[in-house]
Design an enzyme around this catalytic site. Sequence first.
Site, PDB file in Angstrom:
ATOM      1  NE  ARG A  64      35.849  49.688  51.450  1.00 44.96           N
ATOM      2  CZ  ARG A  64      35.280  50.655  50.738  1.00 44.96           C
ATOM      3  NH1 ARG A  64      36.016  51.601  50.158  1.00 44.96           N
ATOM      4  NH2 ARG A  64      33.955  50.728  50.657  1.00 44.96           N
ATOM      5  CG  ASP A  65      34.031  53.865  53.022  1.00 44.21           C
ATOM      6  OD1 ASP A  65      34.863  54.687  52.634  1.00 44.21           O
ATOM      7  OD2 ASP A  65      32.814  53.964  52.773  1.00 44.21           O
ATOM      8  CG  HIS A  72      28.022  52.743  51.308  1.00 44.38           C
ATOM      9  ND1 HIS A  72      28.941  51.926  51.930  1.00 44.38           N
ATOM     10  CD2 HIS A  72      28.601  53.964  51.232  1.00 44.38           C
ATOM     11  CE1 HIS A  72      30.030  52.630  52.218  1.00 44.38           C
ATOM     12  NE2 HIS A  72      29.839  53.864  51.794  1.00 44.38           N
ATOM     13  CG  HIS A  84      28.983  58.795  52.431  1.00 39.67           C
ATOM     14  ND1 HIS A  84      30.202  59.165  51.910  1.00 39.67           N
ATOM     15  CD2 HIS A  84      29.001  57.443  52.457  1.00 39.67           C
ATOM     16  CE1 HIS A  84      30.929  58.097  51.643  1.00 39.67           C
ATOM     17  NE2 HIS A  84      30.203  57.032  51.956  1.00 39.67           N
ATOM     18  CB  CYS A 106      34.951  58.257  47.964  1.00 43.37           C
ATOM     19  SG  CYS A 106      35.660  57.630  46.412  1.00 43.37           S
ATOM     20  CG  ASN A 140      31.230  55.841  55.448  1.00 46.82           C
ATOM     21  OD1 ASN A 140      30.515  55.551  54.502  1.00 46.82           O
ATOM     22  ND2 ASN A 140      32.532  55.670  55.430  1.00 46.82           N
TER      23      ASN A 140
END
Length: 324
Positions: free
Chosen positions: A16-17, A210, A212, A243, A252
């Site tokens: 997803r990300d 979460h 980065h 993002c 990430n």
Amino acid sequence: MPLSESTVLISEVGPRDGLQSVKSVMPTAAKCAWIDALHAAGLREIEIGSFVPARRLPQMADVADVVRHALALPGWTVMALVPNLQGAEAALATGVHKLTLPVSASEAHSLANVRKTRADMLAELRRIVALRDAQAPAVRIEVGLSTAFGCTLQGPVPEDEVLRLAEAAAAAGVDEVGLSDTTGMAQPAQVRRLFTRLRAALGERAGAAHLHNTRGLGLANCLAAYEAGVRTFDSSQAGLGGCPYAPGASGNVVTEDLVFMFEAMGIATGVDLEALLAARAPLRAGLPGEPLYGMLPEAGLPLGFTYADGRLPRTPSIPRQAAA
């Protein structure tokens, strides 16, 4: 997998990300092959995609098909991001195990990312919880507080605001509230302090970190979160992701590097590093030409490495620098 002082859960968010942040659209068959390889490596929670309009994120147009493929694989949690009630309805119809919602701590980022104020998102969250309770009470709902450590659009985000928003999300009935370093602005002292406060406020409902690696502090921040009591960590294979609505928010934490750090410390992840490194092959095949990151894939497992449970690698490796 029960979580303890010597166990963590790695939640893979690359499908997803990671994929939403690259220009290329990975073919569905390639996504499924990559997901199969991640499952074979022992990952037990995965964020498959996001239920958003294809015109906004064409990379996610096949999310329902990919979710159905992932659900056929046993023994793991299939999770999807939903930004609104419509997305939650579509996700629940596929049978996902878990929903994750982005609620931004920064008002500016909230408007850019989901086109709603923070208050609007809390109201939407209550509607989604009510839908879950009525249709699929076994499905868990997680909120990730985006830009909890700072915002490229707004600047610093006061910690008290982050905590108030976390408590409001918990009061709405969600199962977990985590913190996201969406813009890569966090540093270890801040991470340790804010997660300590989150756990004091929410107890067992304090959720994932979460984080980065935008400024090279990803692993240091993960370690700080672990020291604050966090036991679930989001990461992305090969460091894919960021993002699209936060300028400069690349990077990430690399799943391979994060798993290696914990295993080398004697903290079990349940992930087989050799199989995880092999999973880069279907990722590379599905995104030819896309840069893949990570220090462990470059250096290899060090001589004498053992997993936290005492296992040895199947194929002893010689680090590249030693072989040169």
